[in-house]
Design a protein around this motif. Structure first.
Motif, PDB file in Angstrom:
ATOM      1  N   HIS A   1      13.891  -3.660  -7.873  1.00  0.00           N
ATOM      2  CA  HIS A   1      13.042  -4.705  -8.849  1.00  0.00           C
ATOM      3  C   HIS A   1      11.949  -4.022  -9.106  1.00  0.00           C
ATOM      4  O   HIS A   1      10.752  -4.781  -9.450  1.00  0.00           O
ATOM      5  CB  HIS A   1      12.733  -5.817  -7.728  1.00  0.00           C
ATOM      6  CG  HIS A   1      11.975  -5.728  -6.571  1.00  0.00           C
ATOM      7  ND1 HIS A   1      12.639  -4.844  -5.231  1.00  0.00           N
ATOM      8  CD2 HIS A   1      10.638  -5.879  -5.980  1.00  0.00           C
ATOM      9  CE1 HIS A   1      11.797  -4.640  -4.410  1.00  0.00           C
ATOM     10  NE2 HIS A   1      10.675  -5.494  -4.809  1.00  0.00           N
ATOM     11  N   TYR A   2      11.938  -2.684  -9.392  1.00  0.00           N
ATOM     12  CA  TYR A   2      10.683  -2.097  -9.857  1.00  0.00           C
ATOM     13  C   TYR A   2      10.409  -2.405 -11.416  1.00  0.00           C
ATOM     14  O   TYR A   2      11.562  -2.292 -12.228  1.00  0.00           O
ATOM     15  CB  TYR A   2      10.941  -0.478  -9.523  1.00  0.00           C
ATOM     16  CG  TYR A   2       9.866   0.242 -10.176  1.00  0.00           C
ATOM     17  CD1 TYR A   2       8.439  -0.067 -10.138  1.00  0.00           C
ATOM     18  CD2 TYR A   2      10.100   1.461 -11.110  1.00  0.00           C
ATOM     19  CE1 TYR A   2       7.295   0.918 -10.490  1.00  0.00           C
ATOM     20  CE2 TYR A   2       9.086   2.087 -11.422  1.00  0.00           C
ATOM     21  CZ  TYR A   2       7.715   2.090 -11.298  1.00  0.00           C
ATOM     22  OH  TYR A   2       6.837   2.720 -11.685  1.00  0.00           O
ATOM     23  N   GLN A   3       9.285  -2.692 -11.733  1.00  0.00           N
ATOM     24  CA  GLN A   3       9.091  -3.060 -13.106  1.00  0.00           C
ATOM     25  C   GLN A   3       8.107  -2.095 -14.006  1.00  0.00           C
ATOM     26  O   GLN A   3       7.678  -2.290 -14.882  1.00  0.00           O
ATOM     27  CB  GLN A   3       8.146  -4.366 -13.127  1.00  0.00           C
ATOM     28  CG  GLN A   3       8.927  -5.658 -12.664  1.00  0.00           C
ATOM     29  CD  GLN A   3       8.191  -6.854 -12.790  1.00  0.00           C
ATOM     30  OE1 GLN A   3       7.782  -7.163 -13.993  1.00  0.00           O
ATOM     31  NE2 GLN A   3       8.206  -7.756 -11.764  1.00  0.00           N
TER      32      GLN A   3
ATOM     33  N   ALA B   1       9.162   5.484  -7.447  1.00  0.00           N
ATOM     34  CA  ALA B   1       9.446   6.648  -8.322  1.00  0.00           C
ATOM     35  C   ALA B   1      11.125   6.707  -8.543  1.00  0.00           C
ATOM     36  O   ALA B   1      11.861   6.628  -7.322  1.00  0.00           O
ATOM     37  CB  ALA B   1       9.272   8.024  -7.816  1.00  0.00           C
ATOM     38  N   PRO B   2      11.689   6.425  -9.462  1.00  0.00           N
ATOM     39  CA  PRO B   2      13.249   6.540  -9.657  1.00  0.00           C
ATOM     40  C   PRO B   2      13.869   7.816  -9.665  1.00  0.00           C
ATOM     41  O   PRO B   2      14.921   8.106 -10.146  1.00  0.00           O
ATOM     42  CB  PRO B   2      13.497   5.797 -11.184  1.00  0.00           C
ATOM     43  CG  PRO B   2      12.177   6.277 -11.832  1.00  0.00           C
ATOM     44  CD  PRO B   2      11.265   6.267 -10.868  1.00  0.00           C
ATOM     45  N   TYR B   3      12.943   8.710  -9.166  1.00  0.00           N
ATOM     46  CA  TYR B   3      13.628  10.159  -8.965  1.00  0.00           C
ATOM     47  C   TYR B   3      13.274  10.972  -7.686  1.00  0.00           C
ATOM     48  O   TYR B   3      12.091  10.438  -7.237  1.00  0.00           O
ATOM     49  CB  TYR B   3      13.240  11.003 -10.348  1.00  0.00           C
ATOM     50  CG  TYR B   3      11.872  10.829 -10.628  1.00  0.00           C
ATOM     51  CD1 TYR B   3      10.807  11.682  -9.970  1.00  0.00           C
ATOM     52  CD2 TYR B   3      11.507   9.881 -11.625  1.00  0.00           C
ATOM     53  CE1 TYR B   3       9.567  11.443 -10.290  1.00  0.00           C
ATOM     54  CE2 TYR B   3       9.939   9.819 -11.830  1.00  0.00           C
ATOM     55  CZ  TYR B   3       9.001  10.613 -11.270  1.00  0.00           C
ATOM     56  OH  TYR B   3       7.734  10.209 -11.644  1.00  0.00           O
TER      57      TYR B   3
ATOM     58  N   PHE C   1       0.902  -1.158  -0.050  1.00  0.00           N
ATOM     59  CA  PHE C   1      -0.109  -0.082   0.053  1.00  0.00           C
ATOM     60  C   PHE C   1       0.732   1.272   0.078  1.00  0.00           C
ATOM     61  O   PHE C   1       0.360   2.169  -0.630  1.00  0.00           O
ATOM     62  CB  PHE C   1      -1.007  -0.112   1.191  1.00  0.00           C
ATOM     63  CG  PHE C   1      -1.943  -0.956   1.234  1.00  0.00           C
ATOM     64  CD1 PHE C   1      -3.026  -1.138   0.349  1.00  0.00           C
ATOM     65  CD2 PHE C   1      -1.863  -2.131   2.115  1.00  0.00           C
ATOM     66  CE1 PHE C   1      -3.931  -2.002   0.248  1.00  0.00           C
ATOM     67  CE2 PHE C   1      -2.953  -3.026   1.940  1.00  0.00           C
ATOM     68  CZ  PHE C   1      -3.819  -3.209   1.190  1.00  0.00           C
ATOM     69  N   HIS C   2       2.190   1.000   0.457  1.00  0.00           N
ATOM     70  CA  HIS C   2       2.898   2.191   0.306  1.00  0.00           C
ATOM     71  C   HIS C   2       4.093   2.286  -0.738  1.00  0.00           C
ATOM     72  O   HIS C   2       4.728   3.300  -0.846  1.00  0.00           O
ATOM     73  CB  HIS C   2       3.822   2.299   1.613  1.00  0.00           C
ATOM     74  CG  HIS C   2       4.584   3.455   2.076  1.00  0.00           C
ATOM     75  ND1 HIS C   2       4.421   4.660   1.720  1.00  0.00           N
ATOM     76  CD2 HIS C   2       6.018   3.385   2.353  1.00  0.00           C
ATOM     77  CE1 HIS C   2       5.110   5.530   1.942  1.00  0.00           C
ATOM     78  NE2 HIS C   2       6.251   4.861   2.432  1.00  0.00           N
ATOM     79  N   ARG C   3       4.229   1.147  -1.203  1.00  0.00           N
ATOM     80  CA  ARG C   3       5.298   0.895  -2.320  1.00  0.00           C
ATOM     81  C   ARG C   3       5.051   1.905  -3.472  1.00  0.00           C
ATOM     82  O   ARG C   3       6.340   2.288  -4.070  1.00  0.00           O
ATOM     83  CB  ARG C   3       5.024  -0.589  -3.041  1.00  0.00           C
ATOM     84  CG  ARG C   3       6.027  -1.178  -4.026  1.00  0.00           C
ATOM     85  CD  ARG C   3       5.528  -2.275  -4.612  1.00  0.00           C
ATOM     86  NE  ARG C   3       6.594  -2.912  -5.608  1.00  0.00           N
ATOM     87  CZ  ARG C   3       6.527  -2.800  -6.751  1.00  0.00           C
ATOM     88  NH1 ARG C   3       5.504  -1.832  -7.308  1.00  0.00           N
ATOM     89  NH2 ARG C   3       7.389  -3.258  -7.796  1.00  0.00           N
TER      90      ARG C   3
ATOM     91  N   ALA D   1      12.267  -4.951   0.879  1.00  0.00           N
ATOM     92  CA  ALA D   1      13.578  -5.261   0.402  1.00  0.00           C
ATOM     93  C   ALA D   1      13.645  -5.842  -0.854  1.00  0.00           C
ATOM     94  O   ALA D   1      12.623  -6.368  -1.642  1.00  0.00           O
ATOM     95  CB  ALA D   1      14.348  -6.182   1.361  1.00  0.00           C
ATOM     96  N   VAL D   2      14.695  -6.133  -1.676  1.00  0.00           N
ATOM     97  CA  VAL D   2      14.741  -6.900  -2.722  1.00  0.00           C
ATOM     98  C   VAL D   2      14.429  -8.459  -2.610  1.00  0.00           C
ATOM     99  O   VAL D   2      14.728  -8.830  -1.459  1.00  0.00           O
ATOM    100  CB  VAL D   2      16.427  -6.839  -3.613  1.00  0.00           C
ATOM    101  CG1 VAL D   2      16.299  -7.684  -4.710  1.00  0.00           C
ATOM    102  CG2 VAL D   2      16.686  -5.575  -3.810  1.00  0.00           C
ATOM    103  N   PRO D   3      13.358  -9.009  -3.333  1.00  0.00           N
ATOM    104  CA  PRO D   3      13.036 -10.218  -3.005  1.00  0.00           C
ATOM    105  C   PRO D   3      14.234 -11.110  -3.056  1.00  0.00           C
ATOM    106  O   PRO D   3      15.075 -11.318  -3.923  1.00  0.00           O
ATOM    107  CB  PRO D   3      12.019 -10.593  -4.225  1.00  0.00           C
ATOM    108  CG  PRO D   3      11.753  -9.195  -4.669  1.00  0.00           C
ATOM    109  CD  PRO D   3      12.809  -8.419  -4.322  1.00  0.00           C
TER     110      PRO D   3
END
Length: 357
Positions: A304-306, A173-175, A166-168, A338-340
């Motif tokens: 791991h953002y897609q 945002a990559p900026y 819900f907060h992800r 964290a990264v899976p």
């Protein structure tokens, strides 16, 4: 299980400390009244300065349309001056704009207006019951209560994996920039405490102070997300160092909040599992969740953002992402902030294959 147990114990301990922090400004206020013999309940809680023209009309009508008008006005101003980021993809731009428009121009004014219509039915005898509280005491009490509650709301969304999604959206945002300051999933926004608290306090007679806190907090949090590191001179100019030392421990600054949005903690600068403070950074110091480096991360977001579809990020779990393996996809993994682990293993295998080749 041991990690979850340790987190639960720490949260319980810090929650007890928080109760004392909530009570502290109220206890300090009444102690001051006792020592000075001051009895403010014999007067009223008026704004210690006069607002000019049409603003005064708004304040006089806080109990009807005034609060909704202020929330709407602040939202329009932030939108007008904040969206300067020119590195968006179409998906990121759409997500940022929708996350601004819907909560600030629809949800919050709706809650503000109808909340004030509902309060007389819920608490018919409580209207203006606290209007005697002096303005600056009210400001201190509300600032602590509001921001400490948000600190906890923010923190548990990082520390409890089932809440993370819900907060992800805010961290995808990559900026950094004011455009993404309000970038949140709609569920996170709806259950956010600040608007409800402001509505209740306005009805109870603390509207001036509550709105003043809202404005000050908005300026600080927006500045902490700004792509301009305005705090840098306080670290580089020697005679400003003492001011910078106090500033970075009291409120959120770009340096401390950028660290929270970093995509890694391996560089000793990023701290996405801490630095939770919104208006006040001091909560992170009290609870041991903050680091201060006076440095700025070089990359932001989630590794791991897609770039999930904007509607999935804004409306999950109502709408799911079509990205296979995404946390926001149907039956997607619940991995926390964290990264899976599966991705970490894959990365290690790929590195090993490259080395062998």
């Amino acid at each position: 299980m041991k990690v979850e147990s340790a987190i639960a114990q720490r949260i319980s301990r810090d929650a007890l400390i928080s109760i004392l922090l909530y009570v502290a400004p109220i206890a300090l206020m009444f102690t001051t009244f006792y020592l000075t013999g001051y009895k403010p309940w014999q007067g009223s809680n008026e704004l210690p300065f006069k607002a000019p023209g049409f603003l005064e009309d708004v304040f006089r009508n806080l109990s009807s349309w005034g609060l909704a008008a202020i929330v709407l006005g602040v939202g329009v101003i932030e939108f007008a001056v904040g969206l300067y980021e020119n590195k968006w993809t179409k998906n990121e731009r759409t997500l940022d704009i929708v996350c601004f428009v819907v909560p600030k121009l629809v949800v919050k004014p709706f809650v503000a207006y109808f909340g004030l219509q509902l309060m007389p039915y819920l608490l018919p005898a409580a209207k203006n019951i606290f209007e005697w509280v002096p303005f600056w005491w009210a400001f201190l009490i509300i600032a602590v209560a509001d921001d400490l509650t948000q600190y906890w709301y923010h923190r548990i969304h990082h520390q409890l994996p089932w809440l993370w999604r819900f907060h992800r959206t805010h961290h995808s945002a990559p900026y950094m920039g004011m455009a993404m300051a309000g970038r949140q999933n709609i569920i996170y926004t709806i259950f956010f405490s600040q608007t409800y608290l402001t509505v209740a306090l306005t009805y109870l007679g603390l509207g001036y102070a509550a709105l003043f806190v809202k404005v000050v907090k908005s300026l600080i949090t927006t500045g902490a997300h700004s792509s301009i590191p305005w705090d840098k001179p306080f670290y580089e100019i020697k005679w400003l160092n003492p001011i910078g030392w106090v500033l970075e421990r009291l409120i959120s600054t770009p340096a401390t909040h950028y660290a929270h949005h970093a995509d890694t903690a391996d560089d000793g600068i990023g701290n996405y599992k801490g630095n939770f403070g919104n208006m006040f950074f001091v909560w992170d110091l009290i609870f041991g969740t903050g680091i201060i480096t006076r440095k700025y991360p070089t990359s932001f977001g989630i590794k791991h953002y897609q770039e999930e579809e904007w509607y999935a990020q804004f409306l999950w779990p109502v709408f799911k992402s079509k990205k296979e393996g995404s946390e926001l996809a149907a039956n997607g993994p619940m991995v926390g902030d964290a990264v899976p682990e599966t991705e970490t293993v894959t990365l290690k295998q790929e590195t090993a294959n490259v080395a062998v080749a």
